[in-house]
Design an enzyme around this catalytic site. Sequence first.
Site, PDB file in Angstrom:
ATOM      1  N   TYR A 209     -18.374 -11.151  37.380  1.00 52.95           N
ATOM      2  CA  TYR A 209     -18.527 -10.103  36.370  1.00 52.95           C
ATOM      3  C   TYR A 209     -19.408 -10.593  35.225  1.00 52.95           C
ATOM      4  O   TYR A 209     -20.356  -9.918  34.807  1.00 52.95           O
ATOM      5  CB  TYR A 209     -17.152  -9.694  35.849  1.00 52.95           C
ATOM      6  CG  TYR A 209     -17.201  -8.780  34.647  1.00 52.95           C
ATOM      7  CD1 TYR A 209     -17.711  -7.493  34.752  1.00 52.95           C
ATOM      8  CD2 TYR A 209     -16.745  -9.214  33.398  1.00 52.95           C
ATOM      9  CE1 TYR A 209     -17.766  -6.652  33.645  1.00 52.95           C
ATOM     10  CE2 TYR A 209     -16.784  -8.384  32.295  1.00 52.95           C
ATOM     11  CZ  TYR A 209     -17.308  -7.104  32.418  1.00 52.95           C
ATOM     12  OH  TYR A 209     -17.361  -6.286  31.324  1.00 52.95           O
TER      13      TYR A 209
ATOM     14  N   SER B  81     -20.896  -8.008  27.637  1.00 51.12           N
ATOM     15  CA  SER B  81     -19.500  -8.455  27.565  1.00 51.12           C
ATOM     16  C   SER B  81     -19.411  -9.846  26.961  1.00 51.12           C
ATOM     17  O   SER B  81     -20.312 -10.678  27.139  1.00 51.12           O
ATOM     18  CB  SER B  81     -18.895  -8.475  28.971  1.00 51.12           C
ATOM     19  OG  SER B  81     -17.641  -9.125  28.980  1.00 51.12           O
TER      20      SER B  81
END
Length: 324
Positions: free
Chosen positions: A152, A127
């Site tokens: 995350y 990501s």
Amino acid sequence: MTTLVTGAAGFIGFHVAKALLARGERVLGIDSLDAYYDPRLKHDRLAALAHPGFAFAQVDIADAGALGAALEGQGLRRIIHLAAQAGVRHSIENPQAYVASNLVGHLNMLEVARRAERLEGMVYASSSSVYGGQSKLPFTEGDPVDQPVSLYAATKKADELMSHAYAHLYGIPLTGLRFFTVYGPWGRPDMAVWAFTEAILQGRPIPVFNRGAMSRDFTYVDDIVAGVLAVSDSPPPAGTGDAPHRIYNLGNNRAEPLLRLIDVLEEALGRKAERELLPMQPGDVPATYADISAIRRDHGFEPTTPIEVGLRRWVEWYRGYKGV
């Protein structure tokens, strides 16, 4: 031989599986079908994947036993590992879900890759969140990524580190893709484009964080799929002395102001938005912008969909899916 797509009922996984089937490959999809967002959307995606070459198993990648049973005897040729617990904001509310899916689940998938007999390689989802709040733009793969601003992001960086270790130890060709904000048909309801569209059509105000002083490298899902397949088709070479592990940015190579996105979405919908200007949310970052020179050089990747085109396609799909 089979291509395994994890997270096949998810947004990107669905589109990747569909593209693989369209070019005649046999695909095994797995997904936990969890309730992070409405599972009906996931079931509808699976229904749209109905094809003689597609098989599906509901399994949680964090459950090593169930995962092994689902994959036994499948003869995996390639793995495209997209299953993960997504969302920066949700990681603040439910951190345990990120440890289970993104850490334990990713480790389990590395073990699957290690044990597969004739595996050509595994591509996995990282990501753009790993870049944290750094102000240097655009983001390049060589930038330091050791100061995540959300759990995350930390789990995705950990996935990259674990992958490098497995590539070094076992010679498994592994490629991580740092996705930049993906949108398009069959997208996720928790993401801005869906949430804004729904609110505008229902006459509700849309939340505009950091009072609109934000930009994102919005990337249309078809461009993402093209990059995923290009990388999967050409894994890093093993046996060269280096760990066969590569990391690439996968984005649109353009930072679009959030307010510009809203303008284009209003035009596509034919309605004006009521904008509620709010402060920055915890864990969020003001800007993302992908330098894609590495994946362009190595795999010929070139995004082709500007937001004016992509948002129009998104609105057409949303109206048809929702009947509005």
